[in-house]
Design a protein around this motif. Sequence first.
Motif, PDB file in Angstrom:
ATOM      1  N   MET A   1       0.843  -1.204   0.000  1.00 24.89           N
ATOM      2  CA  MET A   1       0.000   0.000   0.000  1.00 24.89           C
ATOM      3  C   MET A   1       0.880   1.257   0.000  1.00 24.89           C
ATOM      4  SD  MET A   1      -3.051   0.740   2.703  1.00 24.89           S
ATOM      5  CE  MET A   1      -3.631   2.412   2.852  1.00 24.89           C
ATOM      6  N   PRO A   2       0.624   2.211  -0.907  1.00 29.67           N
ATOM      7  CA  PRO A   2       1.499   3.378  -0.963  1.00 29.67           C
ATOM      8  C   PRO A   2       1.357   4.262   0.271  1.00 29.67           C
ATOM      9  CG  PRO A   2      -0.343   3.640  -2.486  1.00 29.67           C
ATOM     10  CD  PRO A   2      -0.430   2.258  -1.930  1.00 29.67           C
ATOM     11  N   SER A   3       2.449   4.968   0.613  1.00 29.19           N
ATOM     12  CA  SER A   3       2.381   5.939   1.712  1.00 29.19           C
ATOM     13  C   SER A   3       1.541   7.136   1.232  1.00 29.19           C
ATOM     14  CB  SER A   3       3.792   6.415   2.085  1.00 29.19           C
ATOM     15  OG  SER A   3       4.319   7.219   1.044  1.00 29.19           O
ATOM     16  N   GLN A   4       1.189   8.004   2.171  1.00 35.91           N
ATOM     17  CA  GLN A   4       0.402   9.204   1.805  1.00 35.91           C
ATOM     18  C   GLN A   4       1.141  10.050   0.781  1.00 35.91           C
ATOM     19  OE1 GLN A   4      -0.679  11.281   5.475  1.00 35.91           O
ATOM     20  NE2 GLN A   4      -2.791  10.926   4.884  1.00 35.91           N
ATOM     21  N   LEU A   5       2.483  10.138   0.958  1.00 35.24           N
ATOM     22  CA  LEU A   5       3.281  10.957   0.040  1.00 35.24           C
ATOM     23  C   LEU A   5       3.319  10.314  -1.353  1.00 35.24           C
ATOM     24  CD1 LEU A   5       5.025  13.490  -0.214  1.00 35.24           C
ATOM     25  CD2 LEU A   5       6.976  12.163   0.565  1.00 35.24           C
ATOM     26  N   GLU A   6       3.504   8.999  -1.397  1.00 33.61           N
ATOM     27  CA  GLU A   6       3.502   8.300  -2.692  1.00 33.61           C
ATOM     28  C   GLU A   6       2.142   8.468  -3.384  1.00 33.61           C
ATOM     29  OE1 GLU A   6       6.624   4.586  -2.134  1.00 33.61           O
ATOM     30  OE2 GLU A   6       4.706   4.495  -1.088  1.00 33.61           O
ATOM     31  N   HIS A   7       1.092   8.392  -2.600  1.00 32.35           N
ATOM     32  CA  HIS A   7      -0.251   8.556  -3.158  1.00 32.35           C
ATOM     33  C   HIS A   7      -0.426   9.964  -3.739  1.00 32.35           C
ATOM     34  CE1 HIS A   7      -4.460   7.775  -3.738  1.00 32.35           C
ATOM     35  NE2 HIS A   7      -4.772   8.846  -3.051  1.00 32.35           N
ATOM     36  N   ALA A   8       0.115  10.968  -3.017  1.00 33.31           N
ATOM     37  CA  ALA A   8       0.017  12.353  -3.497  1.00 33.31           C
ATOM     38  C   ALA A   8       0.785  12.500  -4.815  1.00 33.31           C
ATOM     39  CB  ALA A   8       0.563  13.312  -2.440  1.00 33.31           C
ATOM     40  N   MET A   9       1.964  11.900  -4.907  1.00 32.97           N
ATOM     41  CA  MET A   9       2.770  11.994  -6.135  1.00 32.97           C
ATOM     42  C   MET A   9       2.051  11.301  -7.299  1.00 32.97           C
ATOM     43  SD  MET A   9       6.386  11.301  -4.208  1.00 32.97           S
ATOM     44  CE  MET A   9       7.398  10.921  -5.629  1.00 32.97           C
ATOM     45  N   GLU A  10       1.389  10.209  -6.993  1.00 36.90           N
ATOM     46  CA  GLU A  10       0.601   9.481  -7.999  1.00 36.90           C
ATOM     47  C   GLU A  10      -0.538  10.375  -8.513  1.00 36.90           C
ATOM     48  OE1 GLU A  10      -0.380   4.880  -7.543  1.00 36.90           O
ATOM     49  OE2 GLU A  10      -1.845   6.129  -6.534  1.00 36.90           O
TER      50      GLU A  10
ATOM     51  N   THR B  15       3.597  16.845   4.835  1.00 35.94           N
ATOM     52  CA  THR B  15       4.622  15.816   5.050  1.00 35.94           C
ATOM     53  C   THR B  15       5.950  16.477   5.407  1.00 35.94           C
ATOM     54  OG1 THR B  15       3.528  14.377   3.458  1.00 35.94           O
ATOM     55  CG2 THR B  15       5.804  13.843   4.002  1.00 35.94           C
ATOM     56  N   PHE B  16       6.297  17.536   4.669  1.00 38.97           N
ATOM     57  CA  PHE B  16       7.547  18.244   4.992  1.00 38.97           C
ATOM     58  C   PHE B  16       7.514  18.732   6.440  1.00 38.97           C
ATOM     59  CE2 PHE B  16       9.813  22.280   5.476  1.00 38.97           C
ATOM     60  CZ  PHE B  16      11.090  21.907   5.125  1.00 38.97           C
ATOM     61  N   HIS B  17       6.425  19.386   6.835  1.00 41.90           N
ATOM     62  CA  HIS B  17       6.366  19.989   8.174  1.00 41.90           C
ATOM     63  C   HIS B  17       6.288  18.935   9.277  1.00 41.90           C
ATOM     64  CE1 HIS B  17       6.466  24.088   6.840  1.00 41.90           C
ATOM     65  NE2 HIS B  17       5.639  23.759   5.871  1.00 41.90           N
ATOM     66  N   LYS B  18       5.727  17.794   8.937  1.00 42.88           N
ATOM     67  CA  LYS B  18       5.665  16.687   9.912  1.00 42.88           C
ATOM     68  C   LYS B  18       7.078  16.260  10.329  1.00 42.88           C
ATOM     69  CE  LYS B  18       4.054  11.863   9.923  1.00 42.88           C
ATOM     70  NZ  LYS B  18       3.405  10.862   9.069  1.00 42.88           N
ATOM     71  N   TYR B  19       7.988  16.209   9.372  1.00 47.17           N
ATOM     72  CA  TYR B  19       9.348  15.754   9.673  1.00 47.17           C
ATOM     73  C   TYR B  19      10.279  16.922  10.016  1.00 47.17           C
ATOM     74  CZ  TYR B  19       7.782  11.240   8.016  1.00 47.17           C
ATOM     75  OH  TYR B  19       7.094  10.058   7.889  1.00 47.17           O
ATOM     76  N   ALA B  20       9.999  18.111   9.500  1.00 46.55           N
ATOM     77  CA  ALA B  20      10.866  19.271   9.759  1.00 46.55           C
ATOM     78  C   ALA B  20      10.586  19.854  11.143  1.00 46.55           C
ATOM     79  CB  ALA B  20      10.640  20.335   8.691  1.00 46.55           C
ATOM     80  N   GLY B  21       9.327  19.774  11.569  1.00 39.76           N
ATOM     81  CA  GLY B  21       8.964  20.337  12.871  1.00 39.76           C
ATOM     82  C   GLY B  21       9.091  21.855  12.894  1.00 39.76           C
ATOM     83  N   ASP B  22       9.150  22.410  14.100  1.00 45.11           N
ATOM     84  CA  ASP B  22       9.164  23.867  14.253  1.00 45.11           C
ATOM     85  C   ASP B  22      10.397  24.524  13.653  1.00 45.11           C
ATOM     86  OD1 ASP B  22       6.794  23.770  15.545  1.00 45.11           O
ATOM     87  OD2 ASP B  22       7.620  23.948  17.572  1.00 45.11           O
ATOM     88  N   GLN B  68      12.014  23.998  -0.493  1.00 50.25           N
ATOM     89  CA  GLN B  68      12.336  23.961  -1.930  1.00 50.25           C
ATOM     90  C   GLN B  68      13.214  22.761  -2.263  1.00 50.25           C
ATOM     91  OE1 GLN B  68      13.261  27.482  -4.093  1.00 50.25           O
ATOM     92  NE2 GLN B  68      12.100  28.810  -2.748  1.00 50.25           N
ATOM     93  N   GLY B  69      14.162  22.446  -1.376  1.00 52.53           N
ATOM     94  CA  GLY B  69      15.016  21.268  -1.581  1.00 52.53           C
ATOM     95  C   GLY B  69      14.191  19.994  -1.551  1.00 52.53           C
ATOM     96  N   LEU B  73      13.476  17.103  -4.541  1.00 49.15           N
ATOM     97  CA  LEU B  73      13.555  15.643  -4.406  1.00 49.15           C
ATOM     98  C   LEU B  73      12.298  14.992  -4.980  1.00 49.15           C
ATOM     99  CD1 LEU B  73      14.739  12.993  -3.148  1.00 49.15           C
ATOM    100  CD2 LEU B  73      13.584  13.624  -1.024  1.00 49.15           C
ATOM    101  N   LEU B  74      11.149  15.531  -4.602  1.00 53.65           N
ATOM    102  CA  LEU B  74       9.881  14.977  -5.110  1.00 53.65           C
ATOM    103  C   LEU B  74       9.775  15.144  -6.623  1.00 53.65           C
ATOM    104  CD1 LEU B  74       7.238  16.071  -2.475  1.00 53.65           C
ATOM    105  CD2 LEU B  74       8.718  14.079  -2.488  1.00 53.65           C
ATOM    106  N   ALA B  75      10.264  16.276  -7.128  1.00 52.42           N
ATOM    107  CA  ALA B  75      10.228  16.507  -8.583  1.00 52.42           C
ATOM    108  C   ALA B  75      11.035  15.420  -9.284  1.00 52.42           C
ATOM    109  CB  ALA B  75      10.784  17.891  -8.905  1.00 52.42           C
ATOM    110  N   GLY B  76      12.251  15.176  -8.807  1.00 53.95           N
ATOM    111  CA  GLY B  76      13.107  14.157  -9.426  1.00 53.95           C
ATOM    112  C   GLY B  76      12.457  12.792  -9.409  1.00 53.95           C
ATOM    113  N   LEU B  77      11.909  12.423  -8.252  1.00 54.61           N
ATOM    114  CA  LEU B  77      11.288  11.094  -8.118  1.00 54.61           C
ATOM    115  C   LEU B  77      10.030  10.981  -8.970  1.00 54.61           C
ATOM    116  CD1 LEU B  77      11.628  10.554  -4.245  1.00 54.61           C
ATOM    117  CD2 LEU B  77      12.891   9.356  -6.039  1.00 54.61           C
ATOM    118  N   THR B  78       9.205  12.025  -8.970  1.00 51.14           N
ATOM    119  CA  THR B  78       7.935  11.954  -9.703  1.00 51.14           C
ATOM    120  C   THR B  78       8.173  11.967 -11.205  1.00 51.14           C
ATOM    121  OG1 THR B  78       6.963  13.218  -7.882  1.00 51.14           O
ATOM    122  CG2 THR B  78       5.584  12.891  -9.808  1.00 51.14           C
TER     123      THR B  78
END
Lengths: 96, 96
Positions: A1-10, B15-22, B68-69, B73-78
Amino acid sequence: MPSQLEHAMETLMFTFHKYAGDKNYLAKDDLRALMDKEFPGFLERDPMALDKIMKDLDQCRDGRVGFQGFFSLLAGLTIACNDYFVVGYAEHYRGL
Amino acid sequence: MPSQLEHAMETLMFTFHKYAGDKNYLAKDDLRALMDKEFPGFLERDPMALDKIMKDLDQCRDGRVGFQGFFSLLAGLTIACNDYFVVGYAEHYRGL
């Protein structure tokens, strides 16, 4: 099952192909349909908005926006939204 | 109610803010946690993958990846996924 981020990219990919169809690029009318449906009200604010976006994304000047151009549009919009979100968040916590 | 595309863009931001935090950037450990959780198995293929990604995205060489970084990453992967999808789709219809 894709993660939320993978689903968003899809979703980003499928949205492009939904409007691009088999020809695999967005012509101006496809871009108008995409903006009207996916970002309701966006084009209404500025009668020249579609032409400006098309000019920015159609780097080969052939009337075609490919997936990378489409992704650039999303990058610009998402980064602008994120900046707004970060400022809003900071102001909220500073009590402004 | 947001469109599917707006919802997907919102997921990228959250997703970014979840891992980046404050602190509002991803340190190397945050990036590792994000990759492990959101792209399971990706880092396991290459023990140097995290260092390579960090080097690509941390353009100021300060150990910080901003939004932006992260979006690069998402741009490259997608875009890579999309190319794969388009080739697969074409081959499917050509009966390869």
